[in-house]
Scaffold this active site. Structure first.
Site, PDB file in Angstrom:
ATOM      1  N   SER A 141       0.862  -1.189   0.000  1.00 60.07           N
ATOM      2  CA  SER A 141       0.000   0.000   0.000  1.00 60.07           C
ATOM      3  C   SER A 141       0.889   1.225   0.000  1.00 60.07           C
ATOM      4  O   SER A 141       2.027   1.174   0.492  1.00 60.07           O
ATOM      5  CB  SER A 141      -0.895   0.013   1.242  1.00 60.07           C
ATOM      6  OG  SER A 141      -1.551   1.264   1.393  1.00 60.07           O
ATOM      7  N   TYR A 159      -1.381   0.780  10.656  1.00 72.05           N
ATOM      8  CA  TYR A 159      -1.382   0.278   9.287  1.00 72.05           C
ATOM      9  C   TYR A 159      -0.097   0.682   8.576  1.00 72.05           C
ATOM     10  O   TYR A 159       0.500  -0.121   7.842  1.00 72.05           O
ATOM     11  CB  TYR A 159      -2.607   0.807   8.555  1.00 72.05           C
ATOM     12  CG  TYR A 159      -2.838   0.205   7.192  1.00 72.05           C
ATOM     13  CD1 TYR A 159      -2.869  -1.174   7.001  1.00 72.05           C
ATOM     14  CD2 TYR A 159      -3.055   1.024   6.083  1.00 72.05           C
ATOM     15  CE1 TYR A 159      -3.101  -1.724   5.743  1.00 72.05           C
ATOM     16  CE2 TYR A 159      -3.287   0.484   4.825  1.00 72.05           C
ATOM     17  CZ  TYR A 159      -3.302  -0.883   4.658  1.00 72.05           C
ATOM     18  OH  TYR A 159      -3.528  -1.424   3.411  1.00 72.05           O
TER      19      TYR A 159
END
Length: 256
Positions: free
Chosen positions: A140, A153
């Site tokens: 990501s 995250y």
């Protein structure tokens, strides 16, 4: 997006296959004629996907050692793979560090980092043995740039990206190609909902964005990367919608 297909039959194991990018990747590779082992935890969704596409459905939790060993045995008995596509992962919560949930952090490290590690470690001997193995990890842009409310995250995806970079250095001598695909904003069925836990909050993530990426857009890129001639390695690929020119900038409203 066109791909450079080879005449050698290709086979892949794709994780996170019950939804989103993983599901779209299974569909795309099957459409391109690949043998695909579709792996996820939700048996019902996998069964439906397998019936529709002809993929081999394998229910498993990739962070569980026994499940990984079972996957390796089944795939090995049915011809093996030359490509591993690690899509499984996810985010939980949007807490700042001062209010961080350790439980959420542990879950994110388990699925994003340890899951990738355990499955990759298990299948590397098989990938090496083909002489032209590929590992593609979907990370990501959160693994490249940190942001408020994203520390857990961010940390998990930074860790997964670092694993990927070290793996590329270690496996080049075995002719194993290691690819990182880092999506920005992708509108999928469940990602924002699972992270925020509320349908209204999840909808606001995409509100006003004219054309976010879809899972199929990322699957097209994955298919191109793994079907390029083996000496071509798309080592780090960032894919974002035009409306997101940088991780910190997202345009809401009509473009142009």
């Amino acid at each position: 997006m066109t791909s450079a297909n080879t005449t050698v039959p290709r086979s892949a194991l794709v994780t996170g296959a019950s939804t989103g990018i993983g599901e779209a990747t299974v569909r795309r590779l099957r459409a391109d004629g690949w043998t695909v082992f579709a792996v996820a935890r939700r048996e019902d969704r996998l069964a439906a996907l397998a019936e529709e596409t002809g993929a081999v459905a394998l229910t498993a939790d990739i962070a569980e050692d026994d499940d990984v060993a079972r996957l390796l045995a089944i795939v090995g008995e049915t011809g093996g793979i030359d490509t591993l596509v690690n899509v499984a992962g996810g985010a939980r919560g949007a807490d700042r560090v001062a209010e961080a949930s350790v439980e959420d952090w542990e879950w994110m490290f388990r699925v994003n980092v340890l899951g990738t590690l355990k499955l990759t470690r298990a299948f590397l001997p098989m990938l090496r043995a083909t002489g032209h193995g590929t590992v593609l990890n979907v990370t990501s842009t959160a693994g490249h740039v940190a942001y408020e409310g994203g520390a857990g995250y961010n940390a998990a995806k930074f860790g997964q990206a670092a694993l990927n970079d070290a793996l590329r250095l270690e496996e080049a001598e075995h002719n194993v190609r290691v690819i990182e695909v880092a999506p920005g904003l992708v509108q999928t069925e469940e990602f924002a909902l699972r992270r925020l836990g509320d349908a209204d909050a999840a909808a606001k993530v995409y509100q006003g964005v004219e054309s976010p990426l879809l899972a199929e857009d990322v699957a097209d890129l994955i298919a191109y990367a793994v079907q390029a001639p083996h000496h071509v390695n798309l080592a780090h690929v960032t894919i974002r919608p035009v409306a997101q020119p940088a991780a910190h900038k997202l345009l809401r409203g009509p473009l142009g």
